[in-house]
Design an enzyme around this catalytic site. Sequence first.
Site, PDB file in Angstrom:
ATOM      1  N   GLU A  27       0.847  -1.193   0.000  1.00 26.57           N
ATOM      2  CA  GLU A  27       0.000   0.000   0.000  1.00 26.57           C
ATOM      3  C   GLU A  27       0.883   1.244   0.000  1.00 26.57           C
ATOM      4  O   GLU A  27       1.984   1.237   0.571  1.00 26.57           O
ATOM      5  CB  GLU A  27      -0.899  -0.018   1.256  1.00 26.57           C
ATOM      6  CG  GLU A  27      -1.808   1.205   1.354  1.00 26.57           C
ATOM      7  CD  GLU A  27      -2.939   1.038   2.372  1.00 26.57           C
ATOM      8  OE1 GLU A  27      -2.944   0.023   3.107  1.00 26.57           O
ATOM      9  OE2 GLU A  27      -3.806   1.926   2.423  1.00 26.57           O
ATOM     10  N   GLU A 173     -12.530  -2.443   1.957  1.00 26.18           N
ATOM     11  CA  GLU A 173     -13.183  -2.296   3.273  1.00 26.18           C
ATOM     12  C   GLU A 173     -14.321  -1.279   3.257  1.00 26.18           C
ATOM     13  O   GLU A 173     -14.365  -0.357   4.084  1.00 26.18           O
ATOM     14  CB  GLU A 173     -12.141  -1.934   4.341  1.00 26.18           C
ATOM     15  CG  GLU A 173     -11.150  -3.046   4.580  1.00 26.18           C
ATOM     16  CD  GLU A 173     -10.266  -2.835   5.803  1.00 26.18           C
ATOM     17  OE1 GLU A 173     -10.213  -1.730   6.353  1.00 26.18           O
ATOM     18  OE2 GLU A 173      -9.615  -3.816   6.204  1.00 26.18           O
ATOM     19  N   TYR A 244      -6.759  -9.001  11.525  1.00 32.06           N
ATOM     20  CA  TYR A 244      -5.493  -8.685  12.201  1.00 32.06           C
ATOM     21  C   TYR A 244      -5.626  -9.128  13.653  1.00 32.06           C
ATOM     22  O   TYR A 244      -6.688  -8.946  14.262  1.00 32.06           O
ATOM     23  CB  TYR A 244      -5.219  -7.175  12.151  1.00 32.06           C
ATOM     24  CG  TYR A 244      -4.970  -6.653  10.746  1.00 32.06           C
ATOM     25  CD1 TYR A 244      -3.720  -6.792  10.149  1.00 32.06           C
ATOM     26  CD2 TYR A 244      -5.976  -6.016  10.026  1.00 32.06           C
ATOM     27  CE1 TYR A 244      -3.474  -6.302   8.867  1.00 32.06           C
ATOM     28  CE2 TYR A 244      -5.736  -5.526   8.745  1.00 32.06           C
ATOM     29  CZ  TYR A 244      -4.491  -5.673   8.175  1.00 32.06           C
ATOM     30  OH  TYR A 244      -4.250  -5.194   6.899  1.00 32.06           O
ATOM     31  N   GLU A 292      -6.149  -9.401   3.395  1.00 32.76           N
ATOM     32  CA  GLU A 292      -5.368  -8.713   4.433  1.00 32.76           C
ATOM     33  C   GLU A 292      -5.368  -9.604   5.657  1.00 32.76           C
ATOM     34  O   GLU A 292      -6.441  -9.890   6.220  1.00 32.76           O
ATOM     35  CB  GLU A 292      -5.963  -7.338   4.781  1.00 32.76           C
ATOM     36  CG  GLU A 292      -5.729  -6.301   3.710  1.00 32.76           C
ATOM     37  CD  GLU A 292      -6.118  -4.888   4.138  1.00 32.76           C
ATOM     38  OE1 GLU A 292      -5.980  -4.556   5.339  1.00 32.76           O
ATOM     39  OE2 GLU A 292      -6.551  -4.126   3.260  1.00 32.76           O
TER      40      GLU A 292
HETATM   41  O1  AHR Z   1      -3.127  -2.722   6.253  1.00 30.16           O
HETATM   42  C1  AHR Z   1      -3.430  -1.515   6.870  1.00 30.16           C
HETATM   43  C2  AHR Z   1      -4.879  -1.088   6.668  1.00 30.16           C
HETATM   44  O2  AHR Z   1      -5.704  -2.024   7.313  1.00 30.16           O
HETATM   45  C3  AHR Z   1      -5.383  -1.098   5.247  1.00 30.16           C
HETATM   46  O3  AHR Z   1      -5.106   0.081   4.580  1.00 30.16           O
HETATM   47  C4  AHR Z   1      -6.862  -1.256   5.432  1.00 30.16           C
HETATM   48  O4  AHR Z   1      -7.472  -1.896   4.338  1.00 30.16           O
HETATM   49  C5  AHR Z   1      -6.986  -2.029   6.730  1.00 30.16           C
HETATM   50  O5  AHR Z   1      -7.888  -1.429   7.580  1.00 30.16           O
END
Ligand code: AHR
Length: 503
Positions: A27, A173, A244, A292
């Site tokens: 990114e 997202e 995450y 992600e």
């Molecule tokens: O990976 C960091 C951020 O996490 C990305 O830009 C977004 O898609 C997600 O919220």
Amino acid sequence: MPSARLLLDPRFTVGPVRRKLFGGFVEHLGRHIYDGIYEPGHPAADAEGFRTDVIALVRELGVDTIRYPGGNFVSGFRWEDSVGPREERPRRVDLAWHSTETNEIGLHEFASWLDKVGSDLMLAVNLGTRGTQEAIDLLEYANLRAGTALSDQRATHGRAEPFDVRMWCLGNEMDGSWQIGHRSADDYGKLASRTAKAMRQLDPGIQLVVCGSSSAHMPTFGEWERVVLTHTYDDVDLISCHAYYEERGGDLASFLASSVDMDAFIDAVVATADHVGAVRGSKKRIDLSFDEWNVWYIDRFEGVDKIEGIDNWPVAPRLLEDVYSVADAVVFGSLLISLLKHADRVASASLAQLVNVIAPIMTEPGGPAWRQTTFFPFSLTSRLARGNALRVGVEVPTYETTAYGEVPLVDAVATHDADSGRSAVFLVNRSQTEEVTVTVDVSALGEVGVLESHTLHDDDTGAANTLSDPERVRPRENASASVAAGTLTVTLPPVSWTALALG
Ligand code: AHR
């Protein structure tokens, strides 16, 4: 000492290990591109300004398709800014990360970098501030051979051959309130459907990924997937998942069990997609793009709020530069196990991200590049997981966690490649105090031995690789691994991740 029993039999196939499972994500964010992969003036920079030491590490990592250019960034991005003569490209504010985007690196430069690292491109279109027209314009620019305004413009910009991008993400997202242009599932589903149809009219062969939820913990999770897929089922190939994980409140026991959450997330999205398919009486199957995933200490992230002021838009500020510990790498390895365990439906995945930004590779401007702890589970799994993913049926004691209740002490998956006759087993020991002895019935493989054994463990679970000590942590050979009379035996130290190659 607790023990675990597994069965490795090539007949218990989950699905093929697709190379796209080992994708990455780059990114325009912080020092990912600028002062990361691109640093003209660095002693290791090539003629285009790309750091060759970083290229070597990305190659070693073994990354397949790379998602680009965002992320939250893409929802405010004007792709036209980033092509054409560099001196004419505008500098723009990037609202997502409160930074200045110089547009020095754009589609052409990034594609050139991808050639150097040996990866394919997966492009995201902006469905935040923009819409269908801009998406098909970018597709025309990227994929049409010649004879139209935008394909000819690409040639004028130095690239006669199309980029031929096969995978496209329909925004990013869009369920998140932080996303520029965030909308309801109904609104997004309609826009995604319209855009997908138009893109396919231009290039019917592309694969399209529609936005799923930005986490399984969003209040709209499940319903978002149902509504969005109800609008787009016939138009798209995959739905995205993002997740995450981080250790919260010192609860390492729960953190080590994060893949339980990922397993449930995948199962829920598969069930929802299949439900929509069933309601429609469709024979088509929607697969998952886990585009992600990572460990990310979001709770410690001050956000872009720390960059204050209408006139303060830094170029490449240090953002999301998480330092990963051994425990983080063990969890990371277990997330890869979860992806492999779902190889039948997770057709593609992107580690978020690659360099400096929640990344397995770190760099210092003018200085070295090094591997974080998370580098090793990725590079080893990417190299050793071949053929089919196999269900291994782990028999093992459980332990209690606050977040997920009873969780198995050991998680595992195996792969088998019929062509080479080689197999691999990936294991994680979540116990914080005890070694676990694992026995694997490998009699179905015939005569095999241990070709490679790698265990990531440290008595200090907080140990990390840093600028001042870049080689503090690395996997070591696990000398306990051996095969005798059709049984593989290996001892897993507490809080460890292990990869074994058999053949
Ligand atoms: O990976 C960091 C951020 O996490 C990305 O830009 C977004 O898609 C997600 O919220």
